[in-house]
Design an enzyme around this catalytic site. Structure first.
Site, PDB file in Angstrom:
ATOM      1  N   ASP A  67      39.274  14.379 -33.746  1.00 14.27           N
ATOM      2  CA  ASP A  67      39.165  15.179 -32.525  1.00 14.27           C
ATOM      3  C   ASP A  67      38.355  16.450 -32.743  1.00 14.27           C
ATOM      4  O   ASP A  67      38.051  16.834 -33.877  1.00 14.27           O
ATOM      5  CB  ASP A  67      40.573  15.519 -31.983  1.00 14.27           C
ATOM      6  CG  ASP A  67      41.594  15.756 -33.088  1.00 14.27           C
ATOM      7  OD1 ASP A  67      41.196  16.152 -34.196  1.00 14.27           O
ATOM      8  OD2 ASP A  67      42.789  15.547 -32.846  1.00 14.27           O
ATOM      9  N   ASN A 136      55.413  16.953 -30.698  1.00 14.15           N
ATOM     10  CA  ASN A 136      55.696  16.138 -29.513  1.00 14.15           C
ATOM     11  C   ASN A 136      55.336  14.666 -29.717  1.00 14.15           C
ATOM     12  O   ASN A 136      55.302  13.879 -28.783  1.00 14.15           O
ATOM     13  CB  ASN A 136      54.958  16.691 -28.283  1.00 14.15           C
ATOM     14  CG  ASN A 136      53.439  16.683 -28.459  1.00 14.15           C
ATOM     15  OD1 ASN A 136      52.918  16.135 -29.432  1.00 14.15           O
ATOM     16  ND2 ASN A 136      52.722  17.267 -27.508  1.00 14.15           N
ATOM     17  N   HIS A 138      52.392  13.531 -30.813  1.00 15.79           N
ATOM     18  CA  HIS A 138      50.980  13.179 -30.623  1.00 15.79           C
ATOM     19  C   HIS A 138      50.325  12.753 -31.937  1.00 15.79           C
ATOM     20  O   HIS A 138      50.728  13.187 -33.015  1.00 15.79           O
ATOM     21  CB  HIS A 138      50.189  14.286 -29.911  1.00 15.79           C
ATOM     22  CG  HIS A 138      49.853  15.496 -30.735  1.00 15.79           C
ATOM     23  ND1 HIS A 138      49.797  16.763 -30.186  1.00 15.79           N
ATOM     24  CD2 HIS A 138      49.525  15.672 -32.043  1.00 15.79           C
ATOM     25  CE1 HIS A 138      49.450  17.634 -31.121  1.00 15.79           C
ATOM     26  NE2 HIS A 138      49.285  16.996 -32.263  1.00 15.79           N
ATOM     27  N   GLU A 143      48.223  13.108 -26.352  1.00 16.93           N
ATOM     28  CA  GLU A 143      49.465  13.773 -25.992  1.00 16.93           C
ATOM     29  C   GLU A 143      50.407  12.786 -25.290  1.00 16.93           C
ATOM     30  O   GLU A 143      49.958  11.749 -24.785  1.00 16.93           O
ATOM     31  CB  GLU A 143      49.160  14.944 -25.042  1.00 16.93           C
ATOM     32  CG  GLU A 143      48.238  16.014 -25.627  1.00 16.93           C
ATOM     33  CD  GLU A 143      48.959  16.976 -26.586  1.00 16.93           C
ATOM     34  OE1 GLU A 143      49.856  16.542 -27.335  1.00 16.93           O
ATOM     35  OE2 GLU A 143      48.594  18.164 -26.584  1.00 16.93           O
TER      36      GLU A 143
HETATM   37  C1  F6R Z   1      44.352  17.033 -35.989  1.00 15.76           C
HETATM   38  C2  F6R Z   1      45.164  16.168 -35.133  1.00 15.76           C
HETATM   39  C3  F6R Z   1      46.583  16.453 -34.845  1.00 15.76           C
HETATM   40  C4  F6R Z   1      47.378  17.000 -36.024  1.00 15.76           C
HETATM   41  C5  F6R Z   1      48.791  17.357 -35.609  1.00 15.76           C
HETATM   42  C6  F6R Z   1      49.568  17.987 -36.743  1.00 15.76           C
HETATM   43  O1  F6R Z   1      43.043  16.506 -36.139  1.00 15.76           O
HETATM   44  O2  F6R Z   1      44.627  15.232 -34.647  1.00 15.76           O
HETATM   45  O3  F6R Z   1      47.210  15.292 -34.373  1.00 15.76           O
HETATM   46  O4  F6R Z   1      47.398  16.044 -37.038  1.00 15.76           O
HETATM   47  O5  F6R Z   1      48.755  18.240 -34.539  1.00 15.76           O
HETATM   48  O6  F6R Z   1      48.992  19.229 -37.053  1.00 15.76           O
HETATM   49  P1  F6R Z   1      49.439  20.026 -38.353  1.00 15.76           P
HETATM   50  O7  F6R Z   1      49.031  19.207 -39.515  1.00 15.76           O
HETATM   51  O8  F6R Z   1      48.681  21.324 -38.304  1.00 15.76           O
HETATM   52  O9  F6R Z   1      50.929  20.187 -38.263  1.00 15.76           O
END
Ligand code: F6R
Length: 244
Positions: A67, A136, A138, A143
């Site tokens: 992303d 959540n 994701h 989301e």
């Molecule tokens: C990042 C992504 C997100 C993260 C998730 C966890 O490229 O796609 O899904 O993997 O938000 O984020 P952290 O590792 O910062 O807890």
């Protein structure tokens, strides 16, 4: 899903990083799917150390990131591209032309998403995809919602994702939208490695492993995939110790 609980973050980093290094050694032209955020940092630093020790080269690897924020150019300090550049790309022999990213500044979002999905297909799909998980549930920036998305798309970030990620934005306002790979593209990766660290991920892990498969918890779809390794530290696993 094969779930393993580790007693240290270092062991997770080494195990996950070694999966990618092993792929690179066995299949030098492998296609890697990468994530940003704090979770994969240990794995990236393991990969860097293996490269520096001369044990692994990534010179022919292709990479696709999950992303990118809308509105941030690649060279913005808070872009996911800059994150990858700093923590992995610039420290290894990964070649610039093999690095693929969604362009958050693209004027025609639909076209940009189609371009990205076509690139993934043209590369033969993703061999191994690294994932973190949001509190959540994701994955990527898919989301919780009413359906599982197929290809890449523009997403409005939820309030709790904004809150979780705003810690990275000191000087700039955090964008409220991002482009993300869809669940379909993630799911087609031939192997998936999902890491969760910390107590704040315990509920999402509980829902992913124990709950039903629903777009309300996007990570739950991974239960249908036949090659997923889930690596948890003790605190992320705290609500699922009876089943893993
Ligand atoms: C990042 C992504 C997100 C993260 C998730 C966890 O490229 O796609 O899904 O993997 O938000 O984020 P952290 O590792 O910062 O807890």
């Amino acid at each position: 899903m094969q779930t393993t609980v580790f007693s240290s973050e270092q062991d997770i980093a080494r195990t996950a990083g070694e999966i990618f290094c092993g792929f690179a050694r066995r299949k030098p032209k492998a296609v890697f799917g990468f994530a940003t955020g704090s979770t994969p940092l240990g794995a990236y630093s393991y990969m860097v150390s293996e490269y520096r020790a001369g044990r692994t080269s990534f010179s022919q690897i292709k990479t696709f990131n999950l992303d990118e924020y809308c509105g941030l150019p690649k060279d913005h300090q808070n872009s996911f591209f800059a994150f990858m550049q700093q923590n992995l790309f610039s420290q290894t022999d990964i070649v610039a032309e093999n690095i693929h990213f969604l362009d958050g500044t693209a004027a025609d979002v639909r076209k940009e998403c189609e371009r990205y999905d076509a690139k993934i297909n043209a590369a033969g799909g993703i061999d191994v995809q690294l994932l973190g998980i949001g509190c959540n549930g994701h994955i990527g920036f898919n989301e919780p919602g009413n359906y599982f998305s197929e290809g890449s798309f523009k997403v409005k970030l939820t309030a709790n994702t904004m809150e979780e990620n705003s810690v990275y934005f000191d000087d700039a306002e955090m964008p409220g939208y991002a482009l993300t790979m869809g669940i379909g593209s993630i799911f087609r990766a031939r192997k998936i490695v999902l890491i969760a660290l910390g107590e704040q991920k315990a509920q999402a892990i509980n829902e992913m492993l124990r709950g039903k498969i629903t777009p309300r918890c996007p990570a739950s779809i991974l239960k249908l995939h036949d090659n997923v390794s889930v690596f948890l530290d003790e605190t992320a696993a705290s609500l699922v110790r009876d089943i893993v």
